[in-house]
Design a protein around this motif. Structure first.
Motif, short mmCIF file in Angstrom:
data_model
loop_
_atom_site.label_atom_id
_atom_site.label_comp_id
_atom_site.label_asym_id
_atom_site.label_seq_id
_atom_site.Cartn_x
_atom_site.Cartn_y
_atom_site.Cartn_z
N THR A 80 0.83 -1.21 0.00
CA THR A 80 0.00 0.00 0.00
C THR A 80 0.86 1.26 0.00
OG1 THR A 80 -0.16 -0.12 2.42
CG2 THR A 80 -1.96 -1.09 1.14
N VAL A 128 2.35 1.63 -3.54
CA VAL A 128 1.33 2.00 -4.52
C VAL A 128 0.97 3.48 -4.39
CG1 VAL A 128 -1.09 1.71 -5.17
CG2 VAL A 128 0.35 -0.29 -4.84
N ALA A 144 -7.58 5.27 -6.75
CA ALA A 144 -7.02 3.95 -6.40
C ALA A 144 -7.95 3.20 -5.46
CB ALA A 144 -5.64 4.13 -5.76
N LEU A 148 4.01 -6.41 -11.10
CA LEU A 148 4.33 -5.01 -10.82
C LEU A 148 5.82 -4.83 -10.55
CD1 LEU A 148 1.33 -3.94 -8.53
CD2 LEU A 148 1.72 -3.31 -10.92
N ILE A 190 -0.90 0.05 -12.93
CA ILE A 190 -1.08 0.05 -11.48
C ILE A 190 -2.56 -0.08 -11.13
CG2 ILE A 190 -0.83 1.40 -9.37
CD1 ILE A 190 1.68 2.62 -10.53
N LEU A 208 -4.53 -2.94 -9.07
CA LEU A 208 -5.38 -2.65 -7.92
C LEU A 208 -6.76 -3.28 -8.07
CD1 LEU A 208 -4.49 1.10 -7.24
CD2 LEU A 208 -3.84 -0.89 -5.87
#
Length: 408
Positions: free
Chosen positions: A38, A41, A58, A100, A114, A118
């Motif tokens: 987290t 990201v 996100a 990723l 990304i 997610l």
């Protein structure tokens, strides 16, 4: 010897209960891996876009799969092997994190990629959460479900504390390191989940649409449960500031990735401390009122965080938010667990996941959108004020919840 003295509270004692040991290890590693990612990201999205709106988006991307598949996921948890569902979800998360990591280390990772990742995380979480919560009573020693729940919650909180901090440090060393770590931990968690052996199997009753929506009907028919779940929902929606932590760490507090990691962990530190307090001094009376007071305290701590310009005061405010939220969680979990039959735990858990866990992502979208329009500080400030207002309103709308006395 009484039950309390025979309950597994150490690794040696846990070794006598392999299913519970494997369950706790798997859930801890899975949560730890997610919390590590987290931080990476959030920081990566803000570094690529510089946009508060994208930080909020996100959360929305992770929320959408949960909202669409909540009833299907709950029904699956009550119909199929819960262990295999959890194992598959953790495997998918690990492989996605590995992708990723490869793209980021190659310097070719893009913002759309990304967000796709997610979405995959949100999809896996939508199925993993109800299956995992329904699996816990099956692996707990007979007569020890409440203590097993406390032990699992404590392990989860430790992972929530350590994950963001290590994620921030790993990102400072290499932007791809958190995703590599997430991939490794998720794959290990998947292997451990596959090793769990239980005698009880998932229920297969309630076929068709009636069974699919049975969890929702169950929640709607219990005003106290509906009140506590919806109160937590709106408190998280309005008071959630985690999506904006990269902005606070970088622009407002002028710190860096280390501060972001510590701030991400701070609510869990407060939650763990409050868990220890409640374990020693349980909520014996006026539980409903205590929950409303805790939500108001959550709103006040959010306001302090919004106005703070000192990183340590901000961390203390976040710890207070986590501590206050724990009281609400204790009341909610007690009400739901005591009233839900085993054959419906997956579906009720799915509804609970949608209201509580997924609302974190929707709250991040709300915070990011409001921050894009008004700025980060006004967005968090209004969220704290709104949380207090919702708590006062719910006290009038759900008097039966306010009058809940004992949790047993």
């Amino acid at each position: 010897m009484d039950q309390a003295s025979t309950f597994p509270t150490s690794p040696v004692a846990l070794s006598r209960h392999p299913p519970l040991l494997l369950y706790i290890a798997s859930r801890s590693l899975s949560e730890f891996s997610y919390q590590v990612a987290t931080v990476a990201v959030g920081w990566q999205i803000y570094a690529l876009t510089g946009s508060a709106f994208y930080l909020g988006l996100a959360g929305l991307v992770q929320f959408i799969p949960s909202a669409i598949l909540v009833f299907v996921a709950g029904h699956a948890a009550d119909r199929y092997d819960r262990r295999r569902i959890v194992q598959l979800c953790e495997l998918v998360q690990g492989l996605t994190a590995g992708y990723l990591a490869v793209r980021l280390l190659a310097g070719t990772l893009t913002t759309p990629e990304i967000f796709v990742a997610l979405g995959v995380f949100g999809l896996a979480g939508a199925f993993e959460s109800p299956a995992s919560s329904a699996l816990l009573p099956a692996v707990a020693p007979e007569g020890m479900r409440q203590r097993a729940t406390a032990l699992s919650t404590g392990a989860w909180q430790v992972a929530t504390i350590g994950g963001p901090a290590i994620g921030g440090l790993a990102y400072a060393l290499s932007p791809g390191a958190p995703f590599v770590l997430m991939a490794m931990l998720s794959l290990i968690a998947s292997a451990l989940s596959g090793m769990i052996r239980v005698e009880r199997v998932a229920a297969t009753e309630h076929e068709g649409l009636d069974g699919l929506f049975a969890g929702l009907h169950f929640v709607r028919s219990n005003p106290a449960i509906l009140g506590t779940i919806s109160l937590d929902l709106f408190a998280v929606l309005l008071g959630g500031a985690t999506a904006l932590l990269p902005i606070y760490a970088k622009d407002i507090l002028q710190a860096g990735p280390w501060a972001l990691g510590v701030m991400r962990a701070a609510p869990a530190v407060g939650a763990l401390l409050m868990t220890a307090v409640i374990a020693r001094h349980p909520i014996a009376r006026r539980a409903g009122l205590r929950m409303f007071q805790a939500v108001i305290a959550f709103g006040l701590a959010t306001i302090v965080f919004a106005l703070s310009r000192n990183v340590w005061l901000s961390i203390i405010a976040l710890m207070a938010m986590g501590a206050a939220d724990t009281i609400s969680v204790v009341v909610r979990v007690a009400l739901v667990q005591l009233a839900t039959p085993d054959a419906m735990r997956g579906r009720v858990g799915a509804v609970n996941f949608l209201f509580i866990n997924a609302s974190n992502q929707l709250g991040e979208f709300e915070s990011g959108t409001t921050a894009a329009l008004l700025g980060a500080m006004p967005a968090v400030l209004l969220g704290g004020i709104g949380t207090i207002a919702i708590a006062l309103l719910w006290m009038r709308l759900f008097p039966v919840l306010r009058e809940v006395d004992q949790l047993e």
